[in-house]
Design an enzyme around this catalytic site. Structure first.
Site, PDB file in Angstrom:
ATOM      1  N   ASP A  18      -9.716   6.409  -5.463  1.00 11.55           N
ATOM      2  CA  ASP A  18      -9.475   4.968  -5.373  1.00 11.55           C
ATOM      3  C   ASP A  18      -8.979   4.555  -3.990  1.00 11.55           C
ATOM      4  OD1 ASP A  18      -9.861   5.555  -8.042  1.00 11.55           O
ATOM      5  OD2 ASP A  18      -8.447   4.056  -8.752  1.00 11.55           O
ATOM      6  N   ARG A  99       8.465   4.366  -9.107  1.00 15.01           N
ATOM      7  CA  ARG A  99       7.825   3.217  -8.455  1.00 15.01           C
ATOM      8  C   ARG A  99       8.753   2.430  -7.532  1.00 15.01           C
ATOM      9  NH1 ARG A  99       4.142   6.277  -8.995  1.00 15.01           N
ATOM     10  NH2 ARG A  99       2.412   5.896 -10.430  1.00 15.01           N
ATOM     11  N   ASP A 128       1.826  -0.318 -13.499  1.00 15.21           N
ATOM     12  CA  ASP A 128       2.248  -0.075 -12.118  1.00 15.21           C
ATOM     13  C   ASP A 128       2.023  -1.268 -11.200  1.00 15.21           C
ATOM     14  OD1 ASP A 128       3.363   2.392 -12.429  1.00 15.21           O
ATOM     15  OD2 ASP A 128       1.555   3.507 -11.918  1.00 15.21           O
ATOM     16  N   SER A 180      -6.214  11.344 -16.132  1.00 18.71           N
ATOM     17  CA  SER A 180      -5.460  10.650 -15.097  1.00 18.71           C
ATOM     18  C   SER A 180      -4.039  11.186 -15.146  1.00 18.71           C
ATOM     19  CB  SER A 180      -5.465   9.139 -15.364  1.00 18.71           C
ATOM     20  OG  SER A 180      -4.611   8.473 -14.453  1.00 18.71           O
TER      21      SER A 180
END
Length: 403
Positions: A18, A99, A128, A180
């Protein structure tokens, strides 16, 4: 800010498919300089290897790799442990905790290089995107945020691979990506593949951090944890930093298959998702911390800490770290954490972790009072008056009902 006004953007870069595609896409669609930023939060050297070269080859002008491991463990993981936060009863919040520290460092890099925009590779379906952009709003509201997955028309891995191929940008990614995963010093998460069917048992290839409990040693192992004012200080008597302690406990607990969960959770955006998580060392730290809490916190304090932890689990999961509410909850937890000093022994055996010994200088437990044997400190006759007053409202209600 219009697209034409973006001159330099800092991208949260992982080196995966990505973000490799995002670099040329940003240059083509925003005609801007792209600076790659990668955070080392303990995901492992293999994920960071060659990252700088890969970013430059994809078109980035610079690549910053920032070591955040110590800060992550000390300033984000342990404050969360002190709240007792566990999302929906099971999830130890490994992705959620990482995060804010990543987003904060990304903003710092953006200020350093004079960027006017920030970019992330989060999809429009997940949590996210909210966590990153909530942090950006609190820390850098003047910077434009670019989220390619909400802008471009690519919808599959094949689209991304074709996009890179037409631009002669090499990638090691393939058309099939079964799972993932997201890893850091605290945990690793797994989604996708057979996990998208909640009726399907995870295969052995899902788990990558812990030994299958069925294959774990036949003999149990004990490990001793020592805490000082809410922070871990020793493992088996060895003085360690919080990061070192976590890394050591990850190895010990993983060998016994400790720390696996398989859950269906409620995402912030409204949908449910199924995930498998491995948090071996963190599971031991949580259990050890809570064991000392049971010794030192009185009934009403523990009840309040539990409610605080429930609230904080949603604050953290929902990406609200940089808010006044988060700071107030952390301050409340820290007040209780000052009492969390002591030692705990945990027995590990085939996926189970059981606290078998605990002691604290701040313990409120007294064998003199709690004993079932004879004692000289507690007159059981006193309980009668206590119970009469405690149940007075019920007594009055019953008396009125008879009138």
């Amino acid at each position: 800010m219009s697209e034409q006004n973006v001159k330099k953007v800092v991208l949260a870069y992982s080196g995966g498919l990505d973000t490799s595609a995002i670099i040329p896409w940003l240059k083509e669609n925003y005609d801007c300089d792209v600076v790659a930023f990668a955070a080392d939060v303990g995901q492992g050297e293999e994920e960071l290897e060659g990252l700088h070269e890969k970013a430059i080859a994809s078109g980035a002008s610079e690549c910053y790799i920032v070591d955040l491991k110590e800060e992550f463990v000390k300033d984000y993981i342990f404050p969360t442990i002190q709240t007792g936060a566990v999302y929906e009863g099971e999830y130890l919040l490994g992705t959620s905790m990482a995060r804010p520290v990543i987003a904060k460092a990304q903003v710092e890099v953006a200020r350093k290089v004079g960027a006017d925009a920030l970019c992330h590779g989060c999809t429009g379906k997940g949590n996210d995107q909210v966590r990153f952009e909530g942090a950006f709003a609190a820390l850098a509201p003047d910077l434009k945020v670019i989220a390619p997955w909400r802008e471009w028309d690519m919808v599959s891995r094949e689209d991304l691979l074709d996009y890179l191929a037409t631009r002669n940008i090499k990638t090691t990614a393939s058309a099939t990506k079964i799972y993932s995963r997201d890893a850091n010093a605290w945990h690793i998460s797994h989604e996708g593949g057979e996990l998208e069917d909640p009726w399907c048992e995870p295969s052995k290839q899902v788990w990558t951090m812990t030994v299958d409990p069925e294959d774990a040693p036949d003999a149990p192992e004990t490990v001793q944890l020592s805490f000082q004012e809410g922070m871990i200080t020793h493992v088996n008597g060895e003085l360690l930093s919080p990061l070192q302690a976590l890394e050591k406990l990850n190895g010990i607990a993983a060998a016994h298959g400790v720390g696996r969960i398989d859950i269906v959770e409620n995402r912030l955006v409204g949908m449910k998702s199924r995930g498998c998580y491995e948090t071996p060392g963190g599971t031991l730290i949580y259990k050890g911390y809570k064991a000392i809490e049971t010794l030192v916190l009185d009934k009403h304090s523990l009840k309040h800490r539990e409610s605080l932890g429930l609230e904080f689990s949603h604050v953290l999961y929902d990406g609200r770290w940089f808010t006044p509410l988060c700071q107030a909850l952390l301050a409340g937890a820290q007040a209780f954490a000052q009492q969390i000093t002591g030692d705990v022994v945990i027995k590990l055996y085939k996926g189970n972790a059981t606290v078998i010994q605990k002691a604290s200088v701040n313990s409120l437990y007294s064998e003199d009072f709690a004993t079932f044997g004879a004692d000289d400190v507690y007159d059981q006759k006193h309980a009668e008056g206590f119970i009469r007053l405690y149940s007075l409202a019920s007594r009055i209600k019953a008396m009125q009902a008879k009138q």
